[in-house]
Design a protein around this motif. Sequence first.
Motif, PDB file in Angstrom:
ATOM      1  N   LEU A 192       0.828  -1.204   0.000  1.00 17.22           N
ATOM      2  CA  LEU A 192       0.000   0.000   0.000  1.00 17.22           C
ATOM      3  C   LEU A 192       0.865   1.257   0.000  1.00 17.22           C
ATOM      4  O   LEU A 192       0.532   2.243  -0.677  1.00 17.22           O
ATOM      5  CB  LEU A 192      -0.923  -0.013   1.217  1.00 17.22           C
ATOM      6  N   ALA A 193       1.963   1.233   0.744  1.00 17.35           N
ATOM      7  CA  ALA A 193       2.855   2.392   0.753  1.00 17.35           C
ATOM      8  C   ALA A 193       3.506   2.588  -0.611  1.00 17.35           C
ATOM      9  O   ALA A 193       3.633   3.723  -1.098  1.00 17.35           O
ATOM     10  CB  ALA A 193       3.927   2.209   1.836  1.00 17.35           C
ATOM     11  N   LEU A 194       3.915   1.483  -1.255  1.00 18.68           N
ATOM     12  CA  LEU A 194       4.508   1.597  -2.597  1.00 18.68           C
ATOM     13  C   LEU A 194       3.471   2.085  -3.609  1.00 18.68           C
ATOM     14  O   LEU A 194       3.810   2.862  -4.520  1.00 18.68           O
ATOM     15  CB  LEU A 194       5.072   0.246  -3.022  1.00 18.68           C
ATOM     16  N   SER A 195       2.227   1.653  -3.465  1.00 19.84           N
ATOM     17  CA  SER A 195       1.177   2.143  -4.367  1.00 19.84           C
ATOM     18  C   SER A 195       0.943   3.635  -4.166  1.00 19.84           C
ATOM     19  O   SER A 195       0.727   4.372  -5.145  1.00 19.84           O
ATOM     20  CB  SER A 195      -0.117   1.363  -4.120  1.00 19.84           C
ATOM     21  N   SER A 196       1.001   4.104  -2.933  1.00 18.96           N
ATOM     22  CA  SER A 196       0.870   5.544  -2.674  1.00 18.96           C
ATOM     23  C   SER A 196       2.029   6.305  -3.298  1.00 18.96           C
ATOM     24  O   SER A 196       1.840   7.390  -3.866  1.00 18.96           O
ATOM     25  CB  SER A 196       0.814   5.792  -1.162  1.00 18.96           C
ATOM     26  N   ALA A 197       3.222   5.731  -3.194  1.00 14.11           N
ATOM     27  CA  ALA A 197       4.368   6.375  -3.827  1.00 14.11           C
ATOM     28  C   ALA A 197       4.209   6.419  -5.344  1.00 14.11           C
ATOM     29  O   ALA A 197       4.567   7.414  -6.001  1.00 14.11           O
ATOM     30  CB  ALA A 197       5.653   5.635  -3.446  1.00 14.11           C
ATOM     31  N   ALA A 198       3.638   5.348  -5.915  1.00 11.52           N
ATOM     32  CA  ALA A 198       3.391   5.337  -7.361  1.00 11.52           C
ATOM     33  C   ALA A 198       2.378   6.405  -7.750  1.00 11.52           C
ATOM     34  O   ALA A 198       2.469   6.992  -8.840  1.00 11.52           O
ATOM     35  CB  ALA A 198       2.906   3.952  -7.791  1.00 11.52           C
ATOM     36  N   TYR A 199       1.415   6.672  -6.888  1.00 15.41           N
ATOM     37  CA  TYR A 199       0.433   7.718  -7.158  1.00 15.41           C
ATOM     38  C   TYR A 199       1.111   9.079  -7.295  1.00 15.41           C
ATOM     39  O   TYR A 199       0.909   9.795  -8.299  1.00 15.41           O
ATOM     40  CB  TYR A 199      -0.598   7.741  -6.029  1.00 15.41           C
TER      41      TYR A 199
END
Length: 459
Positions: A11-18
């Motif tokens: 989830l943190a990596l997905s937020s970073a991708a955002y």
Amino acid sequence: MSPLVLIFLLLALSSAAYFFSQRRMLRQTRNANVARLNSLPEHFGTLGAIWAGAPALLVYFVWLIFEGDILMAQVLAMLPDPESMAATRELLIGDIRNAINNPMSYQMASEEVRMAADRYHELSQTATLALTATCLSVFAICSALVLKFLTPRVRARVRVEKIIRGFLLLCSTLAIFTTVGIVLSVLFEASRFFQAVSVTEFLFGLEWSPQMAIREDQVGSSGAFGAVPLFAGTLLISFIAMLVAAPIGLMSAIYLSEYAPAKVRTAVKPMLEILAGVPTVVYGFFAAITVGPALRGFGQSVGLDVASESALAAGFVMGVMIIPFVSSISDDVITAVPQAMRDGSLGMGATNSETMRRVILPAALPGIIGGLLLAISRAIGETMIVVMAAGLSANLTANPLEAVTTVTVQIVTLLVGDQEFDSPKTLAAFALGLALFFITLVLNFIALYVVRKYREQYE
């Protein structure tokens, strides 16, 4: 890495991708001298996060669904001569799972079961490492694809809306199939019960004694399945609860929405809704320790015979528990009535009370009825308060001072015990659940009729 840490990392990596996708689109727009993006930067960020993180999260959740079966199959395949243990396979799996989850069961298990449990732990640790590596690899590959295919000309908003629409469709489909599955399973088990007990006896019988004889010489097991006492007890306690919750909840909603100052409303409404967060077992203790003895003592002082566990005690405490449901929903519905209707009534010379009685309440009646039906469903489905304050006696009575029981309490009682699952005693729980389903369905039809009737007048 533990599964919980892994999901938070994804989830943190997905937020970073955002944030990376959003900033990258803005940077490319300036460098390429493009007039404007095809969609808003937030849409590109959301699309980048979905493309990068969704496949890895999907792999994670799929593995969680099948992990136990896959690992157990691997463990059983390593045991010697698995064909000879086919008759005891389910028992062996149960022993292994108990040894895995319970240290005491592990110490008491056989050497073969302990070896299988140890092997399961080893495979689980290896699988966790492989899952972590797989999810991170999938995320890295998908992130590279995002860098390649996510350009300022991509219709990000359209794609994000399609993905969200598909996700919502999937959730609604799962909800529908889950409901259908529950209804079909209850119907199937109830049909098995009605093969042993007639529908007439179940619906119109006046005696409830579901204990069946296990041995031929056993006495005291009549096996009477007349559910009328259960329905009567359920309706009696629910009626008492609504006598408490409906007027108090509705009047408190009227006061908070129309008469209370802003400071009072801000302070009182959260305090009232705190009651909804109190566990039902706490209400049960309160009913059994405080309300029940108090009612019995008061009854003795005036010459009444009040049981220590009574429908009145359970219904009163259940009504207190339901007050926040009625109050909160009624308050929201009353507040949603257009202000123009209030202004028009007051402009014609009506007082505040006349406006409330003749304009606001009729306009809000469909929503109020919905809140009351929700409260009734909450009362019908309550178990802990009835167990602790009303008892388990299936008495056919309309006297609120006597002990009664409800359908939900009997469902719990029937499914807990040493009776085999295909006996009429156990299957009676599904017949009771089917009866509750039809009762709720009838209540919903009544609510829809009333809502449709009054909505035509005030819309």
